[in-house]
Design a protein around this motif. Sequence first.
Motif, PDB file in Angstrom:
ATOM      1  N   PHE A  28      33.543  37.330  39.231  1.00  0.00           N
ATOM      2  CA  PHE A  28      34.388  37.191  38.048  1.00  0.00           C
ATOM      3  C   PHE A  28      34.363  35.752  37.526  1.00  0.00           C
ATOM      4  CE2 PHE A  28      38.462  36.318  35.976  1.00  0.00           C
ATOM      5  CZ  PHE A  28      38.477  37.309  35.005  1.00  0.00           C
TER       6      PHE A  28
ATOM      7  N   ASN B  87      48.779  42.815  41.849  1.00  0.00           N
ATOM      8  CA  ASN B  87      47.806  41.742  42.078  1.00  0.00           C
ATOM      9  C   ASN B  87      47.672  41.468  43.569  1.00  0.00           C
ATOM     10  OD1 ASN B  87      47.583  40.659  39.134  1.00  0.00           O
ATOM     11  ND2 ASN B  87      49.762  40.886  39.565  1.00  0.00           N
TER      12      ASN B  87
ATOM     13  N   LEU C  13      43.517  32.461  40.580  1.00  0.00           N
ATOM     14  CA  LEU C  13      42.797  31.182  40.562  1.00  0.00           C
ATOM     15  C   LEU C  13      43.771  30.026  40.337  1.00  0.00           C
ATOM     16  CD1 LEU C  13      40.125  29.536  40.381  1.00  0.00           C
ATOM     17  CD2 LEU C  13      40.074  30.061  37.955  1.00  0.00           C
TER      18      LEU C  13
ATOM     19  N   THR D 102      40.676  34.757  30.457  1.00  0.00           N
ATOM     20  CA  THR D 102      40.326  34.560  31.862  1.00  0.00           C
ATOM     21  C   THR D 102      41.560  34.235  32.696  1.00  0.00           C
ATOM     22  OG1 THR D 102      38.138  33.764  31.244  1.00  0.00           O
ATOM     23  CG2 THR D 102      38.903  33.214  33.451  1.00  0.00           C
ATOM     24  N   PHE D 103      42.361  33.280  32.223  1.00  0.00           N
ATOM     25  CA  PHE D 103      43.522  32.885  33.027  1.00  0.00           C
ATOM     26  C   PHE D 103      44.640  33.919  32.989  1.00  0.00           C
ATOM     27  CE2 PHE D 103      41.600  28.581  32.757  1.00  0.00           C
ATOM     28  CZ  PHE D 103      41.508  28.374  34.133  1.00  0.00           C
TER      29      PHE D 103
ATOM     30  N   ASP E  95      43.169  45.681  35.453  1.00  0.00           N
ATOM     31  CA  ASP E  95      44.411  45.005  35.058  1.00  0.00           C
ATOM     32  C   ASP E  95      45.245  45.853  34.103  1.00  0.00           C
ATOM     33  OD1 ASP E  95      43.674  42.882  36.584  1.00  0.00           O
ATOM     34  OD2 ASP E  95      43.149  41.543  34.923  1.00  0.00           O
TER      35      ASP E  95
ATOM     36  N   SER F  59      44.065  37.095  33.208  1.00  0.00           N
ATOM     37  CA  SER F  59      43.675  38.232  34.049  1.00  0.00           C
ATOM     38  C   SER F  59      44.248  38.074  35.453  1.00  0.00           C
ATOM     39  CB  SER F  59      42.153  38.309  34.131  1.00  0.00           C
ATOM     40  OG  SER F  59      41.683  37.237  34.932  1.00  0.00           O
ATOM     41  N   SER F  60      44.204  39.155  36.226  1.00  0.00           N
ATOM     42  CA  SER F  60      44.759  39.102  37.580  1.00  0.00           C
ATOM     43  C   SER F  60      44.050  38.034  38.409  1.00  0.00           C
ATOM     44  CB  SER F  60      44.624  40.474  38.244  1.00  0.00           C
ATOM     45  OG  SER F  60      43.262  40.890  38.208  1.00  0.00           O
ATOM     46  N   ILE F  61      42.721  37.999  38.344  1.00  0.00           N
ATOM     47  CA  ILE F  61      41.991  37.037  39.165  1.00  0.00           C
ATOM     48  C   ILE F  61      42.179  35.619  38.615  1.00  0.00           C
ATOM     49  CG2 ILE F  61      39.704  36.397  40.055  1.00  0.00           C
ATOM     50  CD1 ILE F  61      38.931  39.303  40.054  1.00  0.00           C
ATOM     51  N   GLY F  62      42.321  35.512  37.300  1.00  0.00           N
ATOM     52  CA  GLY F  62      42.595  34.210  36.704  1.00  0.00           C
ATOM     53  C   GLY F  62      43.925  33.640  37.185  1.00  0.00           C
TER      54      GLY F  62
ATOM     55  N   TRP G 277      38.314  32.955  25.238  1.00  0.00           N
ATOM     56  CA  TRP G 277      37.850  33.453  26.534  1.00  0.00           C
ATOM     57  C   TRP G 277      38.603  32.780  27.673  1.00  0.00           C
ATOM     58  CZ3 TRP G 277      35.898  30.170  30.214  1.00  0.00           C
ATOM     59  CH2 TRP G 277      35.493  28.900  29.784  1.00  0.00           C
TER      60      TRP G 277
END
Lengths: 251, 213
Positions: free
Chosen positions: A244, A217, B16, B7-8, A211, B10-13, B3
């Motif tokens: 993750f 993304n 999500l 988490t949110f 990131d 981040s790219s994957i957060g 945390w």
Amino acid sequence: MTKTLNLTLKVWRQKGQNSKGSFETYNAKGISSDMSFLEMIDVINEQLTIDGIEPIAFDHDCREGICGMCGTVVNGRPHGPEKGTTLCQLHMRHFSDGDTIVVEPWRSRAFKVIKDLVVDRSALDKIIQAGGYISVNTGGAPDANAILVSQETAEKAMDAAACIGCGACVAACPNASAMLFTSAKISQLALLPQGKPEAAKRAMEMVRTMDGLGFGNCTNERECEAECPKEISIVNIARMNREFFKAAFLS
Amino acid sequence: MNWLITTFASSIGKKLMMAVTGLSFCAFLTAHLIGNLTLYAGRDAFNSYAEHLHSLGPLITVAETGLLFFGIIHVLTGLFLFFQNIAARPARYEVNKNAGGRTIGSATMPYTGLILIAFITFHLINFHFIDKTGTTIFQIVRDAFAKPSYIAIYVMAVVTAAFHVSHGLWSAFQTLGINHPKYMPLIRKAGIAFSILIGIGFGFIPVFISLTT
Ligand code: HEM
Ligand code: FES
């Protein structure tokens, strides 16, 4: 049957990181259809050298599809139009006499052009470094099959480990995302018992590093798996997401 | 708490959040469509459906607030991702060619999304934030679809939603990591079937209303 091709090449030329580049047009005459794409560039470079022009800089090493050094975008396709091949494995027989071929470097904020077609892919190394270590005991060689791994799992891990880090996934992604690469690196270790103890930390660290490097993304466009010379599947991206989530919410 | 934010953020957060909110909209669309099917049964059926719905009272308020909250998350995160993704490739390619992964739906997500938010605003002004004294909801719908321009706008918006969801539904499963080699092709097909159902189901309502009244 070997044929001889005459081609027009539009190649990205850029003196250095901070100079402005542009496309230059070259004529490639008498190219054998048996040559690889890189050999074709070698031929052009010989002519350029004779003409007193700086040869085209491009990355390459093994020239047999295993090192991951080569790679440019050929007519809008990373590693050219063939499926499951690197640029060094792309043969000129896939082109027709009189074709115009546009050759440009990988484009991503995280990959700076160093010169012409050569880009700096050290961002991918940083992601690998962030993954840290795995727990394998040193000392005498362990007994074979002391740790049981099913054939199926071993195959999945091997499929992920086939990644040669060429960066074509980033180049192909409409968002310049490095998620296929990162997911392959996370998967190959997460699947095996040797990689389990550090799995959570590894997933968090690698994603955070990815990131921070300026990649885009993933929006599940699936262009990466279609262009990957090792045909690595986005199944790995789904696994990375699970790893993750597990790491973030449960560890 | 820290945390959770990391988490949110981040790219994957962010993915999500897009997936969970997007899937909840798909669930909403399903419920909304089933409810609106009463329109095909005529005025009384639709009016009584609307009455029943409103009699749920606080439950409706909770659902509306939830959707609004999710809507804000989906739109803001989507826009943030959109701009971040453009920034990730400052120098564009001279030649752009797809290898067959992209679909019309996937390539247009931010644009169909923006059309949808404009439409949802328009839609709520038409049917939600409107003075309902001395009239029925059926009457309001009928008056709206007496105007050909309204029919055109609604049909186009619904087709836009269908394209958005044609990628979105499958994409959400992939993002959540709910994938399996056996079921993934099925989920992709289900996503397309769902989007066609949404398109046809909602799309024919304005046409039907204007033809039968
Ligand atoms: C009826 C309304 C909507 C529904 C049913 C819906 C549904 C979805 C779904 C299921 C996804 C997939 C999430 C994922 O890829 O994991 C998605 C993605 C997306 N939506 Fe929506 N959405 C709606 C409205 C909007 C609006 C109003 C916008 C406005 C900007 C928007 C922008 C986006 C974008 C940009 C993505 C792609 C993000 C990504 O793939 O990472 N959507 N949507
Ligand atoms: S030069 Fe090694 S993979 Fe092409």
